[in-house]
Design a protein around this motif. Structure first.
Motif, PDB file in Angstrom:
ATOM      1  N   LYS A 281      -3.538  -2.724  25.498  1.00  0.00           N
ATOM      2  CA  LYS A 281      -4.906  -3.038  25.794  1.00  0.00           C
ATOM      3  C   LYS A 281      -5.885  -3.053  24.631  1.00  0.00           C
ATOM      4  O   LYS A 281      -7.406  -3.601  24.876  1.00  0.00           O
ATOM      5  CB  LYS A 281      -4.551  -2.017  26.887  1.00  0.00           C
ATOM      6  CG  LYS A 281      -5.781  -2.180  27.846  1.00  0.00           C
ATOM      7  CD  LYS A 281      -5.712  -0.841  28.708  1.00  0.00           C
ATOM      8  CE  LYS A 281      -6.810  -1.080  29.839  1.00  0.00           C
ATOM      9  NZ  LYS A 281      -6.434  -0.120  30.930  1.00  0.00           N
TER      10      LYS A 281
ATOM     11  N   PHE B 254      -3.625  -8.442  29.891  1.00  0.00           N
ATOM     12  CA  PHE B 254      -2.262  -8.642  30.515  1.00  0.00           C
ATOM     13  C   PHE B 254      -1.109  -8.264  30.106  1.00  0.00           C
ATOM     14  O   PHE B 254      -1.225  -8.929  28.610  1.00  0.00           O
ATOM     15  CB  PHE B 254      -2.315  -9.819  31.359  1.00  0.00           C
ATOM     16  CG  PHE B 254      -1.763 -11.669  31.385  1.00  0.00           C
ATOM     17  CD1 PHE B 254      -0.448 -11.585  30.928  1.00  0.00           C
ATOM     18  CD2 PHE B 254      -2.767 -12.014  30.978  1.00  0.00           C
ATOM     19  CE1 PHE B 254      -0.354 -12.906  30.933  1.00  0.00           C
ATOM     20  CE2 PHE B 254      -2.793 -13.414  30.053  1.00  0.00           C
ATOM     21  CZ  PHE B 254      -1.071 -13.798  30.140  1.00  0.00           C
TER      22      PHE B 254
ATOM     23  N   PRO C  26       6.565  -1.371  36.698  1.00  0.00           N
ATOM     24  CA  PRO C  26       5.752  -0.349  37.409  1.00  0.00           C
ATOM     25  C   PRO C  26       5.012   0.484  36.434  1.00  0.00           C
ATOM     26  O   PRO C  26       3.704   1.287  36.454  1.00  0.00           O
ATOM     27  CB  PRO C  26       6.805  -0.212  37.732  1.00  0.00           C
ATOM     28  CG  PRO C  26       7.300  -1.096  38.980  1.00  0.00           C
ATOM     29  CD  PRO C  26       7.984  -1.217  36.887  1.00  0.00           C
TER      30      PRO C  26
ATOM     31  N   GLU D 201       2.279  -0.821  34.454  1.00  0.00           N
ATOM     32  CA  GLU D 201       1.138  -1.344  34.650  1.00  0.00           C
ATOM     33  C   GLU D 201       0.603   0.408  35.343  1.00  0.00           C
ATOM     34  O   GLU D 201      -0.861  -0.332  35.063  1.00  0.00           O
ATOM     35  CB  GLU D 201       1.568  -2.194  36.389  1.00  0.00           C
ATOM     36  CG  GLU D 201       1.756  -3.256  35.522  1.00  0.00           C
ATOM     37  CD  GLU D 201       2.261  -4.573  37.110  1.00  0.00           C
ATOM     38  OE1 GLU D 201       2.365  -5.370  37.195  1.00  0.00           O
ATOM     39  OE2 GLU D 201       2.512  -3.619  37.868  1.00  0.00           O
ATOM     40  N   GLU D 202       0.891   1.123  36.075  1.00  0.00           N
ATOM     41  CA  GLU D 202       0.432   2.317  36.048  1.00  0.00           C
ATOM     42  C   GLU D 202      -0.411   2.738  35.152  1.00  0.00           C
ATOM     43  O   GLU D 202      -1.384   3.096  35.268  1.00  0.00           O
ATOM     44  CB  GLU D 202       1.355   3.507  36.794  1.00  0.00           C
ATOM     45  CG  GLU D 202       1.427   4.464  37.526  1.00  0.00           C
ATOM     46  CD  GLU D 202       1.372   5.211  37.367  1.00  0.00           C
ATOM     47  OE1 GLU D 202       1.279   6.290  38.632  1.00  0.00           O
ATOM     48  OE2 GLU D 202       2.592   4.869  38.077  1.00  0.00           O
TER      49      GLU D 202
ATOM     50  N   THR E  95      -0.831   1.377  32.058  1.00  0.00           N
ATOM     51  CA  THR E  95      -2.306   0.966  31.629  1.00  0.00           C
ATOM     52  C   THR E  95      -3.736   0.347  32.216  1.00  0.00           C
ATOM     53  O   THR E  95      -4.811   0.041  31.856  1.00  0.00           O
ATOM     54  CB  THR E  95      -1.723  -0.608  30.744  1.00  0.00           C
ATOM     55  OG1 THR E  95      -1.304  -1.807  31.319  1.00  0.00           O
ATOM     56  CG2 THR E  95      -0.829   0.328  29.924  1.00  0.00           C
TER      57      THR E  95
ATOM     58  N   LYS F 237      -1.993  -6.035  34.963  1.00  0.00           N
ATOM     59  CA  LYS F 237      -1.084  -6.673  35.365  1.00  0.00           C
ATOM     60  C   LYS F 237       0.052  -6.729  34.560  1.00  0.00           C
ATOM     61  O   LYS F 237       0.179  -7.408  33.051  1.00  0.00           O
ATOM     62  CB  LYS F 237      -1.335  -8.473  35.203  1.00  0.00           C
ATOM     63  CG  LYS F 237      -0.425  -8.888  36.215  1.00  0.00           C
ATOM     64  CD  LYS F 237      -1.247 -10.596  37.600  1.00  0.00           C
ATOM     65  CE  LYS F 237      -0.091 -11.269  37.481  1.00  0.00           C
ATOM     66  NZ  LYS F 237       0.938 -10.233  38.811  1.00  0.00           N
ATOM     67  N   VAL F 238       1.492  -7.118  34.441  1.00  0.00           N
ATOM     68  CA  VAL F 238       2.520  -7.457  33.668  1.00  0.00           C
ATOM     69  C   VAL F 238       2.781  -8.183  34.629  1.00  0.00           C
ATOM     70  O   VAL F 238       3.740  -8.580  36.197  1.00  0.00           O
ATOM     71  CB  VAL F 238       3.473  -6.366  33.838  1.00  0.00           C
ATOM     72  CG1 VAL F 238       4.886  -6.880  33.443  1.00  0.00           C
ATOM     73  CG2 VAL F 238       3.171  -4.776  33.008  1.00  0.00           C
TER      74      VAL F 238
ATOM     75  N   HIS G 158       6.145 -10.119  35.849  1.00  0.00           N
ATOM     76  CA  HIS G 158       7.682 -10.287  35.614  1.00  0.00           C
ATOM     77  C   HIS G 158       8.214 -11.148  35.666  1.00  0.00           C
ATOM     78  O   HIS G 158       8.268 -12.217  36.210  1.00  0.00           O
ATOM     79  CB  HIS G 158       7.217  -9.409  36.910  1.00  0.00           C
ATOM     80  CG  HIS G 158       8.623  -8.020  36.973  1.00  0.00           C
ATOM     81  ND1 HIS G 158       9.701  -9.079  37.327  1.00  0.00           N
ATOM     82  CD2 HIS G 158       8.837  -7.052  37.090  1.00  0.00           C
ATOM     83  CE1 HIS G 158      10.991  -7.708  36.744  1.00  0.00           C
ATOM     84  NE2 HIS G 158      10.411  -6.644  37.371  1.00  0.00           N
TER      85      HIS G 158
END
Length: 230
Positions: free
Chosen positions: A72, A78, A91, A94-95, A97, A100-101, A103
């Motif tokens: 990032k 992403f 999850p 994502e939290e 950074t 969006k991951v 999936h």
């Protein structure tokens, strides 16, 4: 085009496939001399493998979040985790950074539904086959998921870690995988999810009579679709 942040090296053999497929897909969609705008952090998989088998998942999560944040900082917009098993901590990434991951299980479920397959066999590491983080995302889309019996799960897992991550493709191992897939087909399974990014190096569409879902290719192409989406 959004800048893709790739968490790779798990193993590098499959990461190589990600890089190839992503760039080929960008060229196919955009034409001319286009290639992917991407960054990759490549782990030393020896360290990752040891921590996996010791059950050190919190340490692994910290490592994944740390390197995702480094991507990032370098400009990634992403994240793509270039392996199935490590989506266990998607999850957390994502939290940790705010990015969006993409999936792999979500991308795969969309492809399963697109091909109108209702029942699939899930192959992968024991962590993937025996966990819920992957299976539940498929089942939430109405897809019935079977996993092999305990002894077959061990065979599949051992071939991944003792051969495929080392780039070894043995005909006898291919035969064992095909036998497991065919047994599932005999009881009504109509698709097989190659839920480890190394398995598509060994098993191809031509090897079995049911639908084959190559998660490496599906995931890489989903990343490109997101990258070029307006």
């Amino acid at each position: 085009m959004k800048k893709i942040g790739l968490l790779g090296g798990m193993s590098w053999e499959s990461s190589l496939e990600y890089y190839r497929i992503i760039n080929e897909s960008v060229k196919s969609k955009l034409g001319e001399a286009h290639s992917a705008n991407c960054l990759m952090y490549s782990f030393d998989f020896h360290e990752i493998e040891e921590l996996q088998h010791k059950g050190e998942w919190e340490t692994l999560t910290d490592l994944m979040v740390k390197e995702a944040n480094n991507l990032k900082i370098a400009g990634a917009e992403f994240i793509v985790i270039c392996t199935n098993t490590m989506h266990l901590m998607a999850p957390d990434i994502e939290e940790g950074t705010g990015l969006k991951v993409i999936h792999i299980a979500d991308a795969t479920s969309e492809e399963i539904l697109r091909r109108d397959v209702k029942k699939v066999l899930l192959l992968g590491t024991k962590f993937t086959m025996e966990g819920t983080f992957y299976l539940e995302r498929l089942e939430q889309k109405g897809i019935e998921v079977l996993i092999p019996g305990e002894s077959d799960r061990q065979v599949i897992h051992d071939i991944i870690y003792n051969e495929l991550i080392l780039g070894e493709l043995n005909p006898e191992s291919r035969r064992k995988y095909v036998e497991i897939i065919n047994e599932a087909a005999d009881i009504g399974v109509t698709g097989v999810v190659l839920g480890c990014t190394e398995i598509p190096l060994l098993i191809k569409d031509k090897d079995v009579s049911i639908e084959v879902f190559d998660t490496t290719e599906i995931h890489a192409k989903a990343a490109v679709d997101f990258a070029i989406k307006e």
